[in-house]
Design a protein around this motif. Structure first.
Motif, PDB file in Angstrom:
ATOM      1  N   ILE A  11       0.387  -1.193   0.105  1.00  0.00           N
ATOM      2  CA  ILE A  11      -0.357  -0.003   0.028  1.00  0.00           C
ATOM      3  C   ILE A  11       1.020   0.879  -0.640  1.00  0.00           C
ATOM      4  N   HIS A  12       1.914   1.321   0.638  1.00  0.00           N
ATOM      5  CA  HIS A  12       2.856   2.254   0.560  1.00  0.00           C
ATOM      6  C   HIS A  12       3.315   3.229  -0.698  1.00  0.00           C
ATOM      7  N   ARG A  14       2.096   2.054  -3.518  1.00  0.00           N
ATOM      8  CA  ARG A  14       1.058   2.741  -4.426  1.00  0.00           C
ATOM      9  C   ARG A  14       0.979   3.905  -4.163  1.00  0.00           C
ATOM     10  N   LYS A  15       0.397   4.082  -2.938  1.00  0.00           N
ATOM     11  CA  LYS A  15       0.182   6.069  -2.573  1.00  0.00           C
ATOM     12  C   LYS A  15       1.121   6.775  -2.740  1.00  0.00           C
ATOM     13  N   LEU A  18       1.122   6.850  -6.910  1.00  0.00           N
ATOM     14  CA  LEU A  18      -0.116   7.474  -6.699  1.00  0.00           C
ATOM     15  C   LEU A  18       0.179   9.373  -6.847  1.00  0.00           C
ATOM     16  N   THR A  19       0.857   9.688  -5.667  1.00  0.00           N
ATOM     17  CA  THR A  19       1.148  10.957  -5.455  1.00  0.00           C
ATOM     18  C   THR A  19       1.413  11.830  -6.523  1.00  0.00           C
ATOM     19  N   CYS A  28      -6.175   8.057 -11.159  1.00  0.00           N
ATOM     20  CA  CYS A  28      -5.621   6.541 -10.546  1.00  0.00           C
ATOM     21  C   CYS A  28      -7.333   6.064  -9.943  1.00  0.00           C
ATOM     22  N   GLU A  30      -6.549   2.361  -7.851  1.00  0.00           N
ATOM     23  CA  GLU A  30      -5.305   1.129  -7.001  1.00  0.00           C
ATOM     24  C   GLU A  30      -5.907  -0.349  -7.062  1.00  0.00           C
ATOM     25  N   GLU A  32      -5.373  -3.274  -4.838  1.00  0.00           N
ATOM     26  CA  GLU A  32      -4.303  -4.434  -4.413  1.00  0.00           C
ATOM     27  C   GLU A  32      -3.321  -5.806  -4.923  1.00  0.00           C
TER      28      GLU A  32
END
Length: 221
Positions: A11-12, A14-15, A18-19, A28, A30, A32
């Protein structure tokens, strides 16, 4: 606005992607894991997918194989595995590019843009160069997510240079295109505005390069 699907069980990560992607003008979604990714691809039309190799349930290769049964959406694979066999497998399955972990988010954004360009997809109505984003419609410029407030003529000058990336434009060309054929100025007008534009760009002033004796060009490195 192009749609990007980020597929990774971390998740980190992905974020993080995304940012940076949203700062560069991407819409965007997501997922998992591979199963969730396939569900989303079957229901949403994406312009590009960033896909991790090492994932539970379906790994990246298996997910890519399933994607290619139904879609030719461009795919960039993220991998910490550098074996030649893995890369060949990915390319045989239809990946468009590989980015090894750990990676620079700036490099990933550049690779996404390059893949979209090769595939004939427009990155959107915005001009995107890494963290540098120019939006003609809203006449906005952001660098690393920070908005720059440029005077109208400096924005027009920057936009025209960026639209002709890496092409040297003479002062006369810039006068004609930015100020118009009826403008009765001289080349010093361009030089003055370039100087002010560079001051506004701050640490990114080097994107405006001087071709001595000729004019200027925009080049993001």
């Amino acid at each position: 606005m192009p749609k990007l699907l980020i597929v990774d069980d971390d998740i980190h990560l992905r974020k993080l992607v995304l940012t940076y992607a949203e700062l560069n003008g991407y819409q965007c979604e997501e997922a998992e894991n591979g199963l969730k990714a396939i569900e989303k691809i079957n229901s949403i039309q994406f312009d590009i997918v960033v896909l991790d190799v090492m994932m539970p349930e379906l790994d990246g290769f298996e997910t890519l194989g399933e994607i290619r049964k139904e879609s030719q959406v461009p795919v960039i694979m993220l991998t910490s595995r550098s074996e030649e066999y893995d890369k060949l497998l990915g390319f045989n399955l239809g990946t468009d590019d590989y980015v090894p972990k750990p990676f620079s988010p700036k490099e990933l954004m550049a690779r996404i843009g390059a893949v979209l360009k090769r595939s004939g997809k427009k990155t959107c109505d915005k001009l995107i160069f890494g963290e540098f984003c120019i939006s003609p419609g809203s006449r906005a410029v952001t660098v690393g997510g920070k908005a720059l407030n440029l005077p109208p003529k400096e924005f027009d000058l920057l936009l025209y240079l960026a639209q002709n990336e890496r092409l040297v434009l003479s002062r006369e060309q810039l006068l004609n295109k930015v100020w118009g054929y009826e403008y009765y100025g001289d080349a010093r007008t361009v030089d003055t505005h370039i100087k002010s534009l560079r001051e506004h760009l701050g640490d990114y002033r080097k994107v405006i390069q001087t071709a001595w004796g000729v004019g200027y060009k925009f080049e993001y490195e």
